[in-house]
Enzyme design. Structure first.
Site, PDB file in Angstrom:
ATOM      1  N   ASN A 141       0.863  -1.180   0.000  1.00 28.59           N
ATOM      2  CA  ASN A 141       0.000   0.000   0.000  1.00 28.59           C
ATOM      3  C   ASN A 141       0.908   1.242   0.000  1.00 28.59           C
ATOM      4  O   ASN A 141       0.722   2.160  -0.789  1.00 28.59           O
ATOM      5  CB  ASN A 141      -0.886  -0.053   1.236  1.00 28.59           C
ATOM      6  CG  ASN A 141      -1.967   0.998   1.260  1.00 28.59           C
ATOM      7  OD1 ASN A 141      -3.022   0.802   1.824  1.00 28.59           O
ATOM      8  ND2 ASN A 141      -1.731   2.143   0.659  1.00 28.59           N
ATOM      9  N   SER A 179      -1.414  -5.090   0.251  1.00 30.50           N
ATOM     10  CA  SER A 179      -0.910  -4.753  -1.076  1.00 30.50           C
ATOM     11  C   SER A 179      -1.770  -3.645  -1.677  1.00 30.50           C
ATOM     12  O   SER A 179      -2.475  -2.933  -0.955  1.00 30.50           O
ATOM     13  CB  SER A 179      -0.911  -5.999  -1.974  1.00 30.50           C
ATOM     14  OG  SER A 179      -0.231  -5.740  -3.190  1.00 30.50           O
ATOM     15  N   ASP A 234     -10.211   3.869  -0.844  1.00 29.38           N
ATOM     16  CA  ASP A 234     -10.517   4.096   0.560  1.00 29.38           C
ATOM     17  C   ASP A 234     -10.975   5.543   0.757  1.00 29.38           C
ATOM     18  O   ASP A 234     -10.174   6.451   0.638  1.00 29.38           O
ATOM     19  CB  ASP A 234      -9.300   3.777   1.440  1.00 29.38           C
ATOM     20  CG  ASP A 234      -8.018   4.461   0.956  1.00 29.38           C
ATOM     21  OD1 ASP A 234      -7.914   4.781  -0.250  1.00 29.38           O
ATOM     22  OD2 ASP A 234      -7.127   4.676   1.774  1.00 29.38           O
ATOM     23  N   GLU A 293      -5.532  16.306  -5.527  1.00 30.66           N
ATOM     24  CA  GLU A 293      -5.675  14.843  -5.523  1.00 30.66           C
ATOM     25  C   GLU A 293      -6.924  14.385  -6.266  1.00 30.66           C
ATOM     26  O   GLU A 293      -6.908  13.375  -6.972  1.00 30.66           O
ATOM     27  CB  GLU A 293      -5.735  14.393  -4.059  1.00 30.66           C
ATOM     28  CG  GLU A 293      -6.024  12.927  -3.829  1.00 30.66           C
ATOM     29  CD  GLU A 293      -6.344  12.648  -2.371  1.00 30.66           C
ATOM     30  OE1 GLU A 293      -5.948  11.572  -1.896  1.00 30.66           O
ATOM     31  OE2 GLU A 293      -6.989  13.485  -1.704  1.00 30.66           O
TER      32      GLU A 293
END
Length: 621
Positions: A232, A242, A361, A553
């Site tokens: 990650n 991962s 997430d 982002e």
């Protein structure tokens, strides 16, 4: 024309006159004079007018503050399309580059979550040369500790390590006696992230940053070899997790661009590592491979994910605290100390960590169910990995490749891919709605959610042409907003807790845009690809022009703004004078979009012509 000025004084005067909001930037929200006089090399006064040009002047002064170069007028009045591309290539990639060498070491190690007396750098115990190198580099840094960790670290050891978290070392070059650099996403993300690295890599390749793109691949390979997976991110509390598998795609893009600079032995080594990741991470039964023959995300470990803020799960904890007739504080303390065991809550955190492994997430699509899902996105990525490996073996290794005492030919990998494709059609394809949906293998049913991830099969090239047409006709229109693709449709139901999640409507993200553009192009839907590219780039350019060069982002693609009120805020929006490198994959999406966008649309971008005026026939949500 050069502007030979005192750059520090210029910055001070610009901010004093134009920055009325106290942001240390010049934006459309400011009520300054919108006009500034500055001397040129002939001693004449040049007038700089308007938010965009004034903010460019401020940015150029900040970018050159520690250099002897003069500000160049043509960079102040440069058209946005050209300027954004230039500053990403010439400045932003460097701004986002880190290493573990002495001058950069503390910049990487320091983090608000690193509590205690020491900043820790963990090195794999098998990498003795790197250990000696890093110990030498940290001499004199009394608050830095270099420690080793075992390569086959257990879940129990990872949990114990959470009490003394630190950064995980990456690749080291013995020949150059330097750590190999890496590019970080930006903002508060000051480490190397798994799937971000692939998209950042595409941008680096477009900008011909050969050494830096190769360094990214070397560091991803190092993680697979020494930590067992592409992590990650390279922090100790991510050792059990991962991220989406893009390694073969990165290798393919890089090798086919630079095959004249690389030896076949380089590709052989990387392909060996990719096959290792495939078997040891994704094809491990009862972990990430399920009884259906398809895969799931599965974040190992236990309890609350360590990267979250202390109050992040309070809404969840309140429900369980009430059942136990406890205060929120008391319940959290007892649960975290394992004085209370609650299977339902434990399962919730298994799902949550699995969702974080997916990179999404967080999203309602995966909340409290992720570990029970064969997802469309993951299985599309693995199909792409299988076909990539088959392609490498056929194209470069004469249809024979040895790995771990086995010899593979391309057909074996194509058989794996075709088996996966058929299973995806059997379990995930919804004929009635003409789309792929995630499959819940516990409930033995599809889990309908209109999501951009349902379109990953276009990028992976696993659809039939008819399926692709149906996806584009029936699923895609529900996701198109004025500023690009939203992560999910507005038709998806808000959860009972009412929390907006950043990977749901109305938020749009660079990786989704990039994958779907490529998928549309590969199936011949060039006109639709042009529209979606324009919508996203228009939003980036509009934001850059109006907000002092800001590249964030993510965006609210419905309201077309970077100003969002969502669980994690928006990284890359807080800076003084000039954006600190933009944001990695948003930078890359701009570079890829400009590469793909037809010339006829570039003038429209510079003039910020509303996409709805150009693509008026599109049905949008």
């Amino acid at each position: 024309m050069k502007l030979p000025v005192n750059k520090s004084k210029l910055i001070s005067e610009l901010i004093k006159q134009e920055d009325t909001t106290g942001s240390y930037t010049i934006t459309v929200d400011d009520l300054g004079e919108k006009e500034f006089f500055i001397g040129n090399e002939e001693g004449e006064n040049v007038v700089i007018k308007g938010t965009y040009h004034l903010s460019n002047l401020l940015q150029e002064a900040a970018l050159l503050i520690n250099k002897e170069e003069d500000i160049i007028l043509k960079h102040i009045v440069e058209e946005p399309v050209t300027r954004i591309s230039r500053v990403i290539k010439d400045y932003y990639w460097d701004k986002l580059t880190r290493s573990f060498d002495n001058e950069d070491l503390l910049n990487v190690l320091e983090d608000e979550k690193m509590q205690g007396d020491f900043l820790r750098l963990y090195v794999p115990e098998s990498d003795a040369e790197a250990l000696a190198f890093y110990k030498q580099k940290t001499i004199g840094h009394t608050h830095v500790k270099v420690e080793t960790i075992s390569e086959n670290i257990s879940n129990e050891e990872i949990i114990a390590l959470n009490k003394k978290p630190g950064i995980l070392a990456l690749a080291y070059s013995k020949e150059k006696e330097k750590s190999i650099p890496f590019v970080v996403p930006g903002g508060r993300f000051n480490e190397m992230y798994g799937w971000d690295s692939y998209f950042i890599g595409l941008g680096l390749i477009i900008d011909d940053k050969f050494d830096l793109a190769q360094a990214m691949i070397d560091n991803l390979e190092y993680q697979i070899i020494h930590y067992g997976k592409i992590l990650n991110a390279n922090r100790s509390y991510y050792l059990s997790r991962s991220q989406p598998p893009f390694f073969t795609s990165f290798i393919k893009e890089f090798y086919e661009t630079y095959s004249d600079k690389l030896q076949l032995s380089w590709l052989k080594q990387k392909l060996t590592t990719a096959i290792s990741e495939y078997f040891n991470v994704w094809m491990t039964e009862n972990v990430r491979l399920t009884d259906t023959g398809l895969n799931r995300y599965f974040g190992e470990g236990a309890g609350v994910p360590n990267e979250t803020e202390p109050e992040h799960f309070d809404t969840i904890f309140k429900t369980f605290a009430k059942r136990c007739n406890m205060s929120l504080i008391e319940f959290k303390e007892k649960y975290n100390k394992k004085e209370i065991v609650d299977e339902t809550l434990d399962k919730y955190f298994i799902h949550d960590r699995s969702m974080r492994e997916s990179g999404h997430d967080t999203t309602n699509r995966l909340d409290d169910c992720s570990a029970h899902l064969n997802t469309v996105d993951l299985n599309s990525l693995l199909y792409k990995s299988e076909t990539d490996i088959a392609y490498f073996i056929t194209t470069y290794f004469n249809d024979s490749f040895s790995y771990n005492n086995n010899t593979f030919n391309a057909d074996e990998w194509l058989q794996r891919a075709n088996k996966r494709k058929q299973l995806m059609i059997d379990f995930m394809w919804n004929e009635k709605e003409a789309t792929f949906y995630d499959y819940n293998f516990i409930k033995k049913e599809q889990q309908p959610c209109v999501s951009t991830t349902n379109l990953y099969p276009l990028w992976a090239n696993l659809c039939t042409q008819e399926q692709a047409e149906n996806l584009i006709d029936k699923q895609l229109p529900n996701l198109i907003c004025k500023g690009g693709l939203a992560s999910t449709s507005s038709l998806e139901i808000m959860p009972k807790d009412g929390i907006e999640r950043q990977w749901d409507f109305p938020y749009g993200w660079a990786p989704h845009q990039m994958l779907i553009w490529q998928g549309l192009k590969s199936y011949g839907f060039e006109e639709k690809a042009q529209e979606l590219i324009y919508r996203w780039l228009w939003l980036i350019v509009k934001t850059v022009v109006n907000y002092n060069g800001l590249i964030p982002e993510k965006f609210d693609v419905n309201k077309c703004t970077h100003q969002v009120d969502v669980e994690y805020g928006n990284v890359g929006t807080n800076f003084k004078y000039v954006t600190d490198g933009g944001f990695g994959w948003t930078n890359a999406s701009y570079k890829l979009g400009i590469k793909f966008l037809e010339d006829k649309h570039l003038d429209s971008l510079n003039m910020l012509i509303d996409p709805d005026l150009i693509f008026s026939k599109t049905l949008r949500i």
